[in-house]
Design a protein around this motif. Structure first.
Motif: not given
Length: 520
Positions: A162-168, A211-214, A459-469
């Motif tokens: 929720g805080v990290a997303w402000s980087a967008a 946290g903030v639910a994205l 190794s990871a697949i990361v979505d456009a919100d920074g979550r590890i899928v």
């Protein structure tokens, strides 16, 4: 507390710098970082002279950055050109330079933010100027002397999306500076000097705790929808390859490739995965390493008709006499017919790793690259998007190219996702986790999924919100597979880049100046 710290300010700022480093991955003690930065700001403010403030900034930065970068030391144990024991001193020496940037931030905050009247306490203008100075100096660290912004302060927020997303909106460097402002607000709240910081600081901490639910992007349910498969072979000979390493590695990569199905698959392999040449046109003596056409056919045989492999490898350029002219660290796209669809050459090379600065001089005194090899790598042209039939365009960033905020996308050809192959096997466990954290921030900033493939993790697949899928953890063999995450429309930061960060730095500084004038 401050009175106790002020008795031995040099020792105090060293301890605070060490405590501040615990906010980085994998420890992620971000509240400790905020408290440490708040107390450091108090000691900087209380410095009797600008020289003392600079010294306190430098000691803090040296302790914080030395501990955060100590994972580099392990790389010295995987080559014999320099003594293995040199790893720890080398990191400490590197951070003698990196600490200059927190030092400059401290000096600017003291000079332009402090009320120099006797007995004056830290106030809001000091905090704002400190935040602006941190933005400017962290941004400067990202490009001066080829740049090394590892790790930016903003990465402490990744456990709290929720805080990290402000980087967008603002980008990494501005978020780092705003983190300093939040820490300063904690300091002012303790002093009960400002109602707004006293209210704002607990709100920010509550936001971080809960946290903030994205909003999540629904996963593709169509069994024929394109998928990503990230292969991690986890070969222990990656650091010190044996004679059979090239063949063993290829077999491990193919073995973890999975079975073709109804969905087209983009199968991604790590940086340097192929130690066999796959391009033709080399002098005959180099075919002893394997026929490129045969190697590509072996890869193609494991693919479905619509599958594509993205793999790290090397391209070699030769002089007319058959001598090597240049080597590139590259990514190749190979389709199910064995055709090379495209190649990306790494542009932002690692000094001391992929090339030796001032080679004619340093090689004469026995200094060598950490990565063995007599040829330095040649740089490519910069961020590029590679069209991949059935998958869209893939942005390419090899290894630490992903850490440079605002420098990761071909703006004229925005990709659907970013492929970031890396080789973190040289480093201790903290390094790969910090590397992944920075990749997640790039995903948030750009609104683009990021796919990381490494030989030994993470190794990871990361979505456009920074979550590890999906991911394969450090030190394990296997593969992570998932539908390709959707990209967001270009974020504010993707459209404006680090001009946003610089504008916020100017805004914070202007507010600080305005508050000072009003106080007068």
């Amino acid at each position: 507390m401050l009175a106790i710290l002020s008795r031995r300010p040099g020792i105090a700022v060293l301890i605070l710098g060490a405590l501040a480093s615990t906010g980085f991955a994998p420890l992620a003690f971000w509240p400790m970082t905020l408290v440490a930065v708040a107390l450091w700001l108090a000691l900087v403010h209380d410095a009797p002279t600008v020289r003392a403030a600079l010294w306190r900034g430098w000691l803090f930065g040296w302790a914080q950055l030395t501990l955060a970068n100590m994972w580099i030391a392990q790389a010295f144990t995987y080559q014999d050109a320099m003594p293995h024991w040199l790893g720890v001193p080398a990191v400490a020496l590197l951070c003698l330079y990196l600490a200059i940037y927190p030092m400059m931030a401290a000096g600017l905050a003291w000079r332009w933010g402090k009320d120099h009247k006797p007995g004056a306490a830290p106030d809001l203008r000091f905090v704002l100027i400190a935040g602006a100075a941190w933005i400017l100096t962290e941004w400067l660290r990202s490009w001066a002397l080829t740049g090394y912004p590892w790790p930016p302060l903003a990465t402490i927020w990744l456990p709290v999306l929720g805080v990290a997303w402000s980087a967008a909106w603002v980008g990494t460097y501005a978020l780092s500076g705003l983190t300093v402002v939040v820490a300063g607000a904690l300091l002012l709240a303790i002093g009960r000097k400002w109602l707004l910081p006293a209210i704002a600081a607990p709100v920010v901490i509550a936001l971080a705790l809960t946290g903030v639910a994205l909003p999540t992007t629904p996963a593709a349910t169509d069994p024929a929808a394109p998928r990503i498969r990230v292969v991690q072979p986890n070969l222990d000979q990656e650091q010190r390859p044996r004679d059979d390493y090239a063949e063993t590695n290829l077999q491990a990569l193919l073995a973890n490739g999975g079975t073709p199905g109804p969905a087209p698959r983009l199968i991604v392999w790590p940086e340097g995965a192929l130690r066999l040449l796959i391009e033709e046109g080399y002098p005959p003596q180099y075919y002893a390493r394997g026929d490129p056409l045969i190697t590509r056919k072996r890869i193609a045989a494991a693919l479905g008709p619509r599958d594509i492999v993205l793999t790290g490898g090397n391209a070699v350029q030769f002089k007319p006499d058959g001598e090597i002219a240049a080597i590139t660290n590259s990514v190749f796209a190979i389709d199910a017919t064995g055709t090379i669809l495209g190649r990306y050459d790494k542009a932002h090379l690692v000094p001391w790793g992929e090339y030796l600065p001032w080679r004619p001089l340093l090689s004469q005194i026995g200094v060598s690259r950490l990565v063995p090899g007599e040829y330095d790598f040649a740089p490519g042209p910069g961020p590029r998007s590679q069209p991949l039939p059935g998958f869209g365009a893939a942005g390419m960033l090899i290894c630490y190219e992903v850490i440079f905020s605002g420098q990761v996308v071909d703006a004229k050809h925005r990709p659907a996702f970013i492929f970031n192959p890396s080789n973190d096997s040289w480093y201790a466990k903290f390094g790969p986790q910090q590397h992944l954290a920075q990749a997640r921030l790039r995903a948030i900033e750009e609104g683009l999924p990021i796919i990381r493939a490494t030989p030994t993790g993470i190794s990871a697949i990361v979505d456009a919100d920074g979550r590890i899928v999906a991911s394969v953890d450090w030190g394990k063999a296997g593969a992570a597979e998932a539908p390709i995450p959707a990209a967001h429309p270009p974020t504010l930061f993707a459209r404006s880049g680090n001009w946003i960060a610089l504008a916020i730095a100017v805004l914070l500084a202007a507010l600080g100046v305005a508050i000072r004038r009003r106080a007068r």
